[in-house]
Write a protein that holds these residues in place. Sequence first.
Motif, PDB file in Angstrom:
ATOM      1  N   TYR A 171       8.495 -73.541  23.381  1.00  0.00           N
ATOM      2  CA  TYR A 171       9.873 -74.016  23.524  1.00  0.00           C
ATOM      3  C   TYR A 171      10.451 -73.725  24.906  1.00  0.00           C
ATOM      4  O   TYR A 171      11.661 -73.821  25.103  1.00  0.00           O
ATOM      5  CB  TYR A 171      10.742 -73.380  22.428  1.00  0.00           C
ATOM      6  N   LEU A 172       9.576 -73.373  25.853  1.00  0.00           N
ATOM      7  CA  LEU A 172      10.006 -73.078  27.218  1.00  0.00           C
ATOM      8  C   LEU A 172       9.473 -74.130  28.185  1.00  0.00           C
ATOM      9  O   LEU A 172       8.452 -74.769  27.922  1.00  0.00           O
ATOM     10  CB  LEU A 172       9.494 -71.698  27.656  1.00  0.00           C
ATOM     11  N   THR A 173      10.163 -74.281  29.318  1.00  0.00           N
ATOM     12  CA  THR A 173       9.687 -75.183  30.363  1.00  0.00           C
ATOM     13  C   THR A 173       8.727 -74.416  31.252  1.00  0.00           C
ATOM     14  O   THR A 173       9.086 -73.887  32.302  1.00  0.00           O
ATOM     15  CB  THR A 173      10.867 -75.718  31.198  1.00  0.00           C
ATOM     16  N   THR A 174       7.482 -74.318  30.801  1.00  0.00           N
ATOM     17  CA  THR A 174       6.452 -73.596  31.531  1.00  0.00           C
ATOM     18  C   THR A 174       5.105 -74.244  31.239  1.00  0.00           C
ATOM     19  O   THR A 174       4.922 -74.869  30.185  1.00  0.00           O
ATOM     20  CB  THR A 174       6.400 -72.109  31.111  1.00  0.00           C
ATOM     21  N   ALA A 175       4.179 -74.084  32.160  1.00  0.00           N
ATOM     22  CA  ALA A 175       2.822 -74.603  31.944  1.00  0.00           C
ATOM     23  C   ALA A 175       1.968 -73.626  31.141  1.00  0.00           C
ATOM     24  O   ALA A 175       0.872 -73.971  30.693  1.00  0.00           O
ATOM     25  CB  ALA A 175       2.156 -74.881  33.295  1.00  0.00           C
ATOM     26  N   VAL A 176       2.482 -72.402  30.947  1.00  0.00           N
ATOM     27  CA  VAL A 176       1.721 -71.368  30.232  1.00  0.00           C
ATOM     28  C   VAL A 176       1.900 -71.565  28.734  1.00  0.00           C
ATOM     29  O   VAL A 176       2.750 -70.936  28.094  1.00  0.00           O
ATOM     30  CB  VAL A 176       2.168 -69.951  30.664  1.00  0.00           C
ATOM     31  N   LYS A 177       1.104 -72.464  28.167  1.00  0.00           N
ATOM     32  CA  LYS A 177       1.221 -72.789  26.750  1.00  0.00           C
ATOM     33  C   LYS A 177      -0.154 -72.916  26.111  1.00  0.00           C
ATOM     34  O   LYS A 177      -1.145 -73.217  26.780  1.00  0.00           O
ATOM     35  CB  LYS A 177       1.977 -74.105  26.563  1.00  0.00           C
ATOM     36  N   ALA A 178      -0.196 -72.690  24.814  1.00  0.00           N
ATOM     37  CA  ALA A 178      -1.429 -72.849  24.038  1.00  0.00           C
ATOM     38  C   ALA A 178      -1.142 -73.726  22.829  1.00  0.00           C
ATOM     39  O   ALA A 178      -1.570 -73.441  21.712  1.00  0.00           O
ATOM     40  CB  ALA A 178      -1.960 -71.489  23.608  1.00  0.00           C
ATOM     41  N   PRO A 222      -2.956 -76.046  16.498  1.00  0.00           N
ATOM     42  CA  PRO A 222      -2.475 -75.118  17.530  1.00  0.00           C
ATOM     43  C   PRO A 222      -1.038 -74.680  17.257  1.00  0.00           C
ATOM     44  O   PRO A 222      -0.167 -75.502  16.983  1.00  0.00           O
ATOM     45  CB  PRO A 222      -2.580 -75.937  18.826  1.00  0.00           C
ATOM     46  N   THR A 223      -0.819 -73.376  17.342  1.00  0.00           N
ATOM     47  CA  THR A 223       0.497 -72.813  17.030  1.00  0.00           C
ATOM     48  C   THR A 223       1.219 -72.276  18.258  1.00  0.00           C
ATOM     49  O   THR A 223       2.379 -71.893  18.172  1.00  0.00           O
ATOM     50  CB  THR A 223       0.338 -71.647  16.039  1.00  0.00           C
ATOM     51  N   GLY A 224       0.513 -72.216  19.386  1.00  0.00           N
ATOM     52  CA  GLY A 224       1.068 -71.565  20.570  1.00  0.00           C
ATOM     53  C   GLY A 224       0.448 -70.213  20.805  1.00  0.00           C
ATOM     54  O   GLY A 224       0.685 -69.583  21.829  1.00  0.00           O
ATOM     55  N   ILE A 253       3.196 -63.584  11.968  1.00  0.00           N
ATOM     56  CA  ILE A 253       4.487 -63.332  12.622  1.00  0.00           C
ATOM     57  C   ILE A 253       4.966 -64.606  13.328  1.00  0.00           C
ATOM     58  O   ILE A 253       4.254 -65.147  14.181  1.00  0.00           O
ATOM     59  CB  ILE A 253       4.357 -62.210  13.673  1.00  0.00           C
ATOM     60  N   PRO A 254       6.157 -65.094  13.016  1.00  0.00           N
ATOM     61  CA  PRO A 254       6.660 -66.307  13.669  1.00  0.00           C
ATOM     62  C   PRO A 254       7.309 -65.999  15.022  1.00  0.00           C
ATOM     63  O   PRO A 254       7.735 -64.870  15.263  1.00  0.00           O
ATOM     64  CB  PRO A 254       7.708 -66.812  12.683  1.00  0.00           C
ATOM     65  N   PRO A 255       7.381 -66.999  15.904  1.00  0.00           N
ATOM     66  CA  PRO A 255       8.087 -66.813  17.173  1.00  0.00           C
ATOM     67  C   PRO A 255       9.598 -66.884  16.961  1.00  0.00           C
ATOM     68  O   PRO A 255      10.083 -67.728  16.189  1.00  0.00           O
ATOM     69  CB  PRO A 255       7.597 -67.987  18.027  1.00  0.00           C
ATOM     70  N   PHE A 256      10.330 -66.025  17.643  1.00  0.00           N
ATOM     71  CA  PHE A 256      11.784 -65.974  17.457  1.00  0.00           C
ATOM     72  C   PHE A 256      12.464 -67.261  17.917  1.00  0.00           C
ATOM     73  O   PHE A 256      13.478 -67.672  17.358  1.00  0.00           O
ATOM     74  CB  PHE A 256      12.363 -64.782  18.217  1.00  0.00           C
ATOM     75  N   VAL A 257      11.922 -67.901  18.954  1.00  0.00           N
ATOM     76  CA  VAL A 257      12.576 -69.086  19.524  1.00  0.00           C
ATOM     77  C   VAL A 257      12.436 -70.314  18.625  1.00  0.00           C
ATOM     78  O   VAL A 257      13.160 -71.290  18.781  1.00  0.00           O
ATOM     79  CB  VAL A 257      12.007 -69.373  20.943  1.00  0.00           C
ATOM     80  N   TYR A 258      11.530 -70.272  17.662  1.00  0.00           N
ATOM     81  CA  TYR A 258      11.352 -71.403  16.750  1.00  0.00           C
ATOM     82  C   TYR A 258      12.678 -71.726  16.063  1.00  0.00           C
ATOM     83  O   TYR A 258      13.274 -70.860  15.418  1.00  0.00           O
ATOM     84  CB  TYR A 258      10.285 -71.063  15.713  1.00  0.00           C
ATOM     85  N   LEU A 272       8.692 -60.336  39.491  1.00  0.00           N
ATOM     86  CA  LEU A 272       7.990 -61.371  40.251  1.00  0.00           C
ATOM     87  C   LEU A 272       7.007 -62.141  39.382  1.00  0.00           C
ATOM     88  O   LEU A 272       6.715 -63.308  39.640  1.00  0.00           O
ATOM     89  CB  LEU A 272       7.230 -60.746  41.433  1.00  0.00           C
ATOM     90  N   THR A 273       6.471 -61.498  38.368  1.00  0.00           N
ATOM     91  CA  THR A 273       5.506 -62.145  37.485  1.00  0.00           C
ATOM     92  C   THR A 273       6.130 -63.336  36.779  1.00  0.00           C
ATOM     93  O   THR A 273       5.579 -64.443  36.783  1.00  0.00           O
ATOM     94  CB  THR A 273       4.961 -61.147  36.452  1.00  0.00           C
ATOM     95  N   THR A 274       7.290 -63.139  36.183  1.00  0.00           N
ATOM     96  CA  THR A 274       7.943 -64.236  35.472  1.00  0.00           C
ATOM     97  C   THR A 274       8.542 -65.263  36.425  1.00  0.00           C
ATOM     98  O   THR A 274       8.733 -66.413  36.043  1.00  0.00           O
ATOM     99  CB  THR A 274       9.030 -63.701  34.532  1.00  0.00           C
ATOM    100  N   ALA A 275       8.829 -64.852  37.665  1.00  0.00           N
ATOM    101  CA  ALA A 275       9.306 -65.817  38.656  1.00  0.00           C
ATOM    102  C   ALA A 275       8.225 -66.858  38.942  1.00  0.00           C
ATOM    103  O   ALA A 275       8.513 -68.026  39.202  1.00  0.00           O
ATOM    104  CB  ALA A 275       9.693 -65.094  39.943  1.00  0.00           C
ATOM    105  N   MET A 276       6.972 -66.427  38.871  1.00  0.00           N
ATOM    106  CA  MET A 276       5.856 -67.340  39.102  1.00  0.00           C
ATOM    107  C   MET A 276       5.525 -68.164  37.861  1.00  0.00           C
ATOM    108  O   MET A 276       5.208 -69.345  37.952  1.00  0.00           O
ATOM    109  CB  MET A 276       4.610 -66.538  39.514  1.00  0.00           C
ATOM    110  N   THR A 277       5.572 -67.538  36.689  1.00  0.00           N
ATOM    111  CA  THR A 277       5.134 -68.211  35.465  1.00  0.00           C
ATOM    112  C   THR A 277       6.250 -68.948  34.730  1.00  0.00           C
ATOM    113  O   THR A 277       5.982 -69.772  33.868  1.00  0.00           O
ATOM    114  CB  THR A 277       4.513 -67.185  34.505  1.00  0.00           C
ATOM    115  N   ARG A 278       7.498 -68.610  35.030  1.00  0.00           N
ATOM    116  CA  ARG A 278       8.676 -69.245  34.422  1.00  0.00           C
ATOM    117  C   ARG A 278       8.685 -69.071  32.903  1.00  0.00           C
ATOM    118  O   ARG A 278       8.915 -70.009  32.144  1.00  0.00           O
ATOM    119  CB  ARG A 278       8.749 -70.727  34.814  1.00  0.00           C
ATOM    120  N   VAL A 279       8.434 -67.844  32.495  1.00  0.00           N
ATOM    121  CA  VAL A 279       8.454 -67.517  31.071  1.00  0.00           C
ATOM    122  C   VAL A 279       9.513 -66.446  30.822  1.00  0.00           C
ATOM    123  O   VAL A 279      10.279 -66.095  31.717  1.00  0.00           O
ATOM    124  CB  VAL A 279       7.059 -67.051  30.598  1.00  0.00           C
ATOM    125  N   LEU A 280       9.536 -65.892  29.608  1.00  0.00           N
ATOM    126  CA  LEU A 280      10.559 -64.914  29.259  1.00  0.00           C
ATOM    127  C   LEU A 280      10.234 -63.540  29.826  1.00  0.00           C
ATOM    128  O   LEU A 280       9.222 -62.941  29.450  1.00  0.00           O
ATOM    129  CB  LEU A 280      10.680 -64.795  27.735  1.00  0.00           C
TER     130      LEU A 280
END
Length: 254
Positions: free
Chosen positions: A42-49, A63-65, A87-92, A116-124
């Motif tokens: 549910y995020l605008t990021t390329a880091v997804k499964a 696939p569940t993420g 365990i479900p994801p909270f953002v669902y 800096l890590t999340t600045a690159m990956t654009r995740v939480l």
Amino acid sequence: MFHLCYLFLLLSPVKSNGENITTFPAILIFGDSTVDTGNNNYLTTAVKANHYPYGKDFPTHFPTGRFSNGKLSVDFLASMLGVKESIPPFVYPGLSTYELVTGVSFASAGTGYDTLTTAMTRVLPMSKQVEYFKSYSERLKKIVGEKEARRIINRALVAVSAGTNDFIFNFYDVPTRRAEFNIYNYQEFILERLHDFVKGCCGTGLLEAGPICTPLTPLCQNSSEYLFFDSIHPSEKAYHYVTECLMKEINDRL
């Protein structure tokens, strides 16, 4: 290479039928892809499964993420403890009352303790996960009432798993932090960020240790609910838990 394993907090033994059995009404998860059960969907990021072959061995074969062919260790943990099967994801957006009451994951694949890590990956970032936990607490109060919500949170099993992405994204592959730190200093830097996230019982939990953790320093109400007693050293509860794990490992090898 530095690797941060799971940290388990708020271990509250509850007596049942005269026996001392550790039971948990809920499980709350913070961290990275090792414990993200789908928040990044549910995020605008390329880091997804959210695509095959991820999830091919999940009960739904979809696939569940989760960054796995099936369940994650926290799912198995929830099942083994008798809390629920996964365990479900909270953002669902479609979380049921049952899922909220019994626990969720706030984790986000690609995150770390270094901003800096999340600045690159654009995740939480971990700080945002804490904000989501506060939001979760308010939603829980509306469902079960303030007293019961406090009981659930105080007796929940909290798992934290993060740290590896900081080294992957900021030190080895994209050497942003190598201009500032050597490997040993960066490890200390990340551990300091962890201490910011997992506060200790003595004072603010960030600075107080040794000579500045004194009888005059305010303490938390129940130190057994904390992983750290001061800003550096684990609580007795944490030491006891680690010892139990070591004893099990020793007994399994005998």
